[in-house]
Design a protein around this motif. Structure first.
Motif, PDB file in Angstrom:
ATOM      1  N   ALA A  71       0.666  -1.042   0.043  1.00  0.00           N
ATOM      2  CA  ALA A  71      -0.002   0.028  -0.001  1.00  0.00           C
ATOM      3  C   ALA A  71       0.752   1.154  -0.016  1.00  0.00           C
ATOM      4  N   ASP A  72       1.912   1.257   0.490  1.00  0.00           N
ATOM      5  CA  ASP A  72       3.010   2.324   0.537  1.00  0.00           C
ATOM      6  C   ASP A  72       3.448   2.569  -0.578  1.00  0.00           C
ATOM      7  N   VAL A  73       3.505   1.783  -1.693  1.00  0.00           N
ATOM      8  CA  VAL A  73       4.213   1.954  -2.991  1.00  0.00           C
ATOM      9  C   VAL A  73       3.160   1.812  -4.032  1.00  0.00           C
ATOM     10  N   GLU A  74       1.865   1.402  -3.817  1.00  0.00           N
ATOM     11  CA  GLU A  74       1.028   1.372  -4.938  1.00  0.00           C
ATOM     12  C   GLU A  74       0.970   2.380  -6.017  1.00  0.00           C
ATOM     13  N   GLU A  75       0.722   3.438  -5.460  1.00  0.00           N
ATOM     14  CA  GLU A  75       0.317   4.682  -6.348  1.00  0.00           C
ATOM     15  C   GLU A  75       1.651   4.998  -7.082  1.00  0.00           C
ATOM     16  N   HIS A  76       2.697   4.724  -6.848  1.00  0.00           N
ATOM     17  CA  HIS A  76       3.804   5.027  -7.564  1.00  0.00           C
ATOM     18  C   HIS A  76       4.711   3.648  -8.116  1.00  0.00           C
ATOM     19  N   ILE A  77       3.960   2.549  -8.168  1.00  0.00           N
ATOM     20  CA  ILE A  77       4.461   1.225  -8.331  1.00  0.00           C
ATOM     21  C   ILE A  77       5.542   1.429  -9.628  1.00  0.00           C
ATOM     22  N   ASP A  78       5.044   2.112 -10.475  1.00  0.00           N
ATOM     23  CA  ASP A  78       5.768   2.284 -12.067  1.00  0.00           C
ATOM     24  C   ASP A  78       7.091   2.890 -11.919  1.00  0.00           C
ATOM     25  N   SER A  79       7.146   3.656 -10.742  1.00  0.00           N
ATOM     26  CA  SER A  79       8.501   4.348 -10.550  1.00  0.00           C
ATOM     27  C   SER A  79       9.786   3.421  -9.989  1.00  0.00           C
ATOM     28  N   LEU A  80       9.524   2.507  -9.427  1.00  0.00           N
ATOM     29  CA  LEU A  80      10.209   1.602  -8.929  1.00  0.00           C
ATOM     30  C   LEU A  80      11.158   0.944  -9.779  1.00  0.00           C
ATOM     31  N   ILE A  81      12.562   0.715  -9.161  1.00  0.00           N
ATOM     32  CA  ILE A  81      13.520   0.225 -10.632  1.00  0.00           C
ATOM     33  C   ILE A  81      14.104  -1.133  -9.947  1.00  0.00           C
ATOM     34  N   LEU A  82      14.019  -1.996 -10.901  1.00  0.00           N
ATOM     35  CA  LEU A  82      14.771  -3.458 -10.601  1.00  0.00           C
ATOM     36  C   LEU A  82      16.043  -3.164 -11.225  1.00  0.00           C
ATOM     37  N   ARG A  83      17.102  -3.611 -10.392  1.00  0.00           N
ATOM     38  CA  ARG A  83      18.511  -3.549 -10.939  1.00  0.00           C
ATOM     39  C   ARG A  83      19.079  -4.961 -10.277  1.00  0.00           C
ATOM     40  N   SER A  84      20.207  -5.235 -11.196  1.00  0.00           N
ATOM     41  CA  SER A  84      21.228  -6.237 -10.425  1.00  0.00           C
ATOM     42  C   SER A  84      22.507  -6.243 -10.910  1.00  0.00           C
ATOM     43  N   TRP A  85      23.499  -7.069 -10.282  1.00  0.00           N
ATOM     44  CA  TRP A  85      24.607  -7.099 -10.692  1.00  0.00           C
ATOM     45  C   TRP A  85      25.368  -8.281 -10.519  1.00  0.00           C
ATOM     46  N   ILE A  86      26.115  -8.719 -11.657  1.00  0.00           N
ATOM     47  CA  ILE A  86      26.927  -9.747 -11.462  1.00  0.00           C
ATOM     48  C   ILE A  86      28.523  -9.775 -11.294  1.00  0.00           C
ATOM     49  N   THR A  87      29.250 -10.724 -11.064  1.00  0.00           N
ATOM     50  CA  THR A  87      30.660 -10.647 -10.958  1.00  0.00           C
ATOM     51  C   THR A  87      31.219 -11.498 -12.042  1.00  0.00           C
ATOM     52  N   GLU A  88      31.813 -10.824 -13.022  1.00  0.00           N
ATOM     53  CA  GLU A  88      32.353 -11.167 -14.049  1.00  0.00           C
ATOM     54  C   GLU A  88      33.752 -11.078 -14.519  1.00  0.00           C
ATOM     55  N   ASN A  89      34.782 -11.943 -14.562  1.00  0.00           N
ATOM     56  CA  ASN A  89      36.117 -11.756 -14.717  1.00  0.00           C
ATOM     57  C   ASN A  89      36.655 -11.316 -13.548  1.00  0.00           C
ATOM     58  N   GLY A  90      36.197 -11.237 -12.243  1.00  0.00           N
ATOM     59  CA  GLY A  90      36.404 -10.750 -11.013  1.00  0.00           C
ATOM     60  C   GLY A  90      36.111  -9.199 -10.774  1.00  0.00           C
ATOM     61  N   GLU A  91      35.144  -8.748 -11.950  1.00  0.00           N
ATOM     62  CA  GLU A  91      34.602  -7.309 -11.818  1.00  0.00           C
ATOM     63  C   GLU A  91      33.184  -7.524 -11.752  1.00  0.00           C
ATOM     64  N   ARG A  92      32.970  -6.486 -10.767  1.00  0.00           N
ATOM     65  CA  ARG A  92      31.290  -6.313 -10.697  1.00  0.00           C
ATOM     66  C   ARG A  92      30.569  -5.461 -11.760  1.00  0.00           C
ATOM     67  N   LYS A  93      29.642  -6.136 -12.518  1.00  0.00           N
ATOM     68  CA  LYS A  93      29.258  -5.395 -13.687  1.00  0.00           C
ATOM     69  C   LYS A  93      27.423  -5.356 -13.363  1.00  0.00           C
ATOM     70  N   GLN A  94      26.856  -4.214 -14.162  1.00  0.00           N
ATOM     71  CA  GLN A  94      25.484  -4.240 -13.794  1.00  0.00           C
ATOM     72  C   GLN A  94      24.912  -5.124 -14.981  1.00  0.00           C
ATOM     73  N   TYR A  95      23.924  -5.792 -14.310  1.00  0.00           N
ATOM     74  CA  TYR A  95      23.479  -6.773 -15.117  1.00  0.00           C
ATOM     75  C   TYR A  95      21.846  -6.438 -15.644  1.00  0.00           C
ATOM     76  N   GLN A  96      21.098  -5.770 -14.922  1.00  0.00           N
ATOM     77  CA  GLN A  96      19.794  -5.539 -15.120  1.00  0.00           C
ATOM     78  C   GLN A  96      19.445  -3.921 -14.517  1.00  0.00           C
ATOM     79  N   ASP A  97      18.824  -3.213 -15.320  1.00  0.00           N
ATOM     80  CA  ASP A  97      18.534  -1.888 -14.770  1.00  0.00           C
ATOM     81  C   ASP A  97      17.322  -1.481 -15.741  1.00  0.00           C
ATOM     82  N   GLY A  98      16.157  -1.593 -14.828  1.00  0.00           N
ATOM     83  CA  GLY A  98      14.651  -1.081 -15.686  1.00  0.00           C
ATOM     84  C   GLY A  98      13.627  -0.981 -14.785  1.00  0.00           C
ATOM     85  N   PRO A  99      12.637   0.024 -15.134  1.00  0.00           N
ATOM     86  CA  PRO A  99      11.396   0.327 -13.988  1.00  0.00           C
ATOM     87  C   PRO A  99      10.573  -0.865 -14.375  1.00  0.00           C
ATOM     88  N   MET A 100       9.887  -0.770 -13.248  1.00  0.00           N
ATOM     89  CA  MET A 100       8.598  -1.610 -13.109  1.00  0.00           C
ATOM     90  C   MET A 100       7.394  -1.175 -14.126  1.00  0.00           C
TER      91      MET A 100
END
Length: 225
Positions: free
Chosen positions: A130-159
């Motif tokens: 209920a605290d986020v329902e009115e702005h649910i589309d503004s929430l952002i999904l992000r993820s990172w992986i470790t590749e060849n020893g480096e932290r790299k962004q893997y996902q980044d997109g809005p709901m």
């Protein structure tokens, strides 16, 4: 099985025990047909057949839900993807995050089996929906992986690119009540789907300036015949 979530609302946090009996992965949950097609093509590139309909609801064994920092998988062919997670606690809908960790080699044979054989790591922290329902589309999904020893962004997109959790709940041909958890779709992988031994994920709320986080490591077990 039981899980404990730390539910934050209006600056207050309380720990809630939730009995989990049903785990559902809502797949092909994009709101934009072009975005759905993009993800279908990503998976087709690694041999995954096209879905028969969208969205699809995959039932997963509830014992595959975990909040542990390490998960074990057989072979080096699996990868994670961040998804919003919804569940009921004390009569209120809550929002957290989970990874639909999937065996990509098996996925080319059966999507349902590829999801079933992998644990679904989830965060311990959550928000009241209920605290986020009115702005649910503004929430952002992000993820990172470790590749060849480096932290790299893997996902980044809005709901906003995905069907809302409420839409997915209403489309599920079953009972969604306390004891049920559902993941709610993902966003595209930057640079293509690929494995990593570390997966980090975040759901960011730019309106209330807060985030949910979870990080887990993957222990690869030998694939023997």
């Amino acid at each position: 099985m039981q899980a404990t979530f730390n539910i934050e609302s209006k600056g207050q946090t309380r720990a809630v025990e939730v009995e989990l009996n049903h785990l559902i992965v809502a797949g092909w949950a994009g709101r934009d047909i072009a975005a759905i097609e993009h993800h279908i093509e990503e998976l087709a590139a690694i041999g995954v057949p096209r879905p028969t309909s969208v969205p699809l609801y995959y039932r997963i064994g509830a014992n595959q839900f975990t909040q542990e920092p390490v998960v074990q998988v057989v072979g080096p062919h699996s990868s994670g993807e961040i998804e919003a997670l919804v569940f009921e606690a004390e009569g209120q809908l809550c929002l957290s995050i989970a990874s639909d960790h999937t065996d990509r080699k098996l996925e080319a044979y059966s999507v349902a089996l590829s999801k079933q054989v992998c644990a679904k790591p989830a965060a311990k922290d959550a928000w009241l929906y209920a605290d986020v329902e009115e702005h649910i589309d503004s929430l952002i999904l992000r993820s990172w992986i470790t590749e060849n020893g480096e932290r790299k962004q893997y996902q980044d997109g809005p709901m906003s690119t995905l069907r809302t959790p409420r839409d997915l709940i209403s489309g599920y041909d079953g009972t969604f009540a306390q004891g049920t958890v559902m993941t709610c779709g993902t966003v595209g992988a930057i640079g293509g789907i690929r494995p990593s031994t570390v997966f980090e994920m975040e759901l960011h709320d730019p309106v209330l300036n807060r985030s949910l986080h979870h990080r887990y490591e993957i222990e690869i077990l030998p694939e023997v015949a």
